[in-house]
Design an enzyme around this catalytic site. Structure first.
Site: not given
Ligand code: UD1
Length: 419
Positions: A22-23, A116, A121, A307, A329, A398
């Site tokens: 996805k990224n 978010c 962010r 992630d 992060l 998502r």
């Protein structure tokens, strides 16, 4: 609304094929704004975030066709440069259109993505870099309004912090700029590397690919011709299924992966007592379900990815001892901790550090709070005694393609039901 019902599953066996990342697909889709031809993108995952970005481009006037995993995009007829709030608010990565739209059209308006679940962010680094390239930027009525009437100019950009989408945005802006842009402290994630490689193979010379110092030779507003693209495999999807096998026990081969992208994950799993046998594009994961504790610090690639932090917290909840996770992060990325605690996990939070004492897990009703938190709950549920119901799984949709069918195929007891 849909929810997932999961029962304890043991001894998973078989094969799982990993989808496109996805990224990686998101910046590639945004990059089609720089192309003069109709672009074919293979191995595109059918997940909600990708559909959102396609819709955003269609709203601007682009044509798109998405069948199976082949996406075709033609941005020749883009007649609007405004990315509106209703789409951007559903996906932060929409900000990826900012650099390419501005570079091609000399003007664009992109809604501010806002905060978010995992933290504030900001996008200040994206904006200051574009200003260095000559853009005039104003924030008005919740929108970033960017102008570069005579085009963007090459510049020296030093990122104060490593930012993945920030680096991607500036690479795309620099691709059509007038002159040479140097990015210092660039992100080196595999998804950034793929974006650079594609541009470099299609007329935009880029030096320093896969390093933290990129030199991009802009085409001075000449649109590029993009050959067919195949999206790299999703390293986070692969890591998630590796964790599922680690916690349930079993012997599963995960296919269509790039082992070089998974080193931090396999090395932590190995420390926890899981056997990972690597081949050229697959990995066999063997576990007896007994895990040792781990110590994790999340950081930029090639370090341990943020992630995968939530999924490893699920593993740590049943490990034989005390684990620690230091999230470096994002400032608020432990939302899954309280949901895991509802299942019996012993997790103590102190700022950005979590201390997890391994024990047993029980089924419960829990709520997904963000994409990766959802997968942590699935992993925990596969091990928990009894039945777990995970609500708000739209977060999961998502970013994971066919998650239930992939897990069911290796013997997991997981069902999607409606409330
Ligand atoms: C990307 C990934 C996300 C991953 C993250 C970190 C995509 C679509 N998403 O998100 O899955 O978790 O990288 O690997 O690829 N920051 C600023 N100012 C900025 C930009 C970032 O302060 O202008 C900060 C962020 O708040 C964060 C850190 O920099 O603390 C890293 O964020 P960044 O790499 O930009 O994350 P994303 O690109 O949004």
């Amino acid at each position: 609304m849909d929810y997932l019902q999961i029962k304890r599953s043991t001894n998973l066996k078989g094969k799982i094929t990993i989808s496109g990342a996805k990224n990686a697909a998101l910046p590639i889709i945004a990059m089609t704004i720089l192309a003069k031809n109709r672009v074919t993108i293979q191995n595109t995952p059918q997940v909600a975030d990708i559909k959102t970005l396609i819709k955003l481009l269609q709203n601007l006037g682009a044509k798109a066709e998405f069948k199976n995993s082949t996406l075709q995009i033609d941005t020749a007829d883009i007649n609007s440069t405004k990315a509106t709030y209703d789409i951007v608010r559903t996906m932060r990565a929409s900000i990826l259109v900012l650099g390419p739209l501005l570079a091609r059209f000399g003007h664009c308006e992109v809604s501010l993505p806002g905060g978010c679940a995992i933290g504030a962010r900001p996008i200040d680094l994206h904006l200051s870099a574009l200003e260095k390239m000559g853009a005039k930027i104003e924030i008005k009525d919740g929108y970033v309004i960017a102008d570069a009437k005579d085009g963007l100019n090459g510049a020296n950009i030093v990122f104060d912090k490593i930012t993945v989408t920030g680096t991607e945005n500036i690479i795309m802006a620099a691709a059509l700029a007038n002159g040479v842009t140097k990015i210092f402290n660039a992100a080196k994630e595999p998804e950034v590397v793929q974006l650079c490689e594609i541009l470099n193979q299609n007329g935009v010379k880029i030096e320093g690919i896969a390093t933290s110092e990129l030199t991009i030779h802009g085409t001075n507003k000449n649109l590029i011709n993009l050959d067919e693209i195949t999206v790299i495999p999703d390293r986070i999807e692969a890591g998630t299924y590796m964790c599922a096998v680690a916690i349930t026990g079993g012997d599963v081969t995960i296919e269509n992966i790039n082992p070089d992208h998974l080193v931090a994950i396999t090395s932590k799993l190995c420390d926890m007592g899981v056997e990972c046998k690597l081949s050229q594009n697959s990995i066999r994961v063997i576990s007896d379900g007994n895990l040792k504790p781990c110590n994790i610090i999340t950081t930029e690639f090639p370090g341990f990815p943020t992630d995968m932090q939530a999924q490893f917290m699920a593993l740590a909840s049943i490990a034989d001892g005390v684990s620690s996770i230091d999230e470096r992060l994002f400032e608020n990325r432990f939302m899954h901790a309280s949901e895991l605690s509802r299942m019996g996990a012993d997790i103590k939070l102190n700022g950005h550090i979590a201390t997890i004492t391994g024990g047993s897990l029980n089924g419960a009703d829990v709520m997904a709070t963000d994409l990766r938190a959802s997968s942590a709950l699935i992993i925990a549920a596969l091990r928990a005694e009894g039945i777990t119901r995970i609500h708000r799984i739209y977060h999961l949709d998502r970013g994971y393609e066919n998650l239930e069918s992939k897990l069911t195929a290796i013997g997991a007891n997981i069902k999607r039901l409606s409330e």
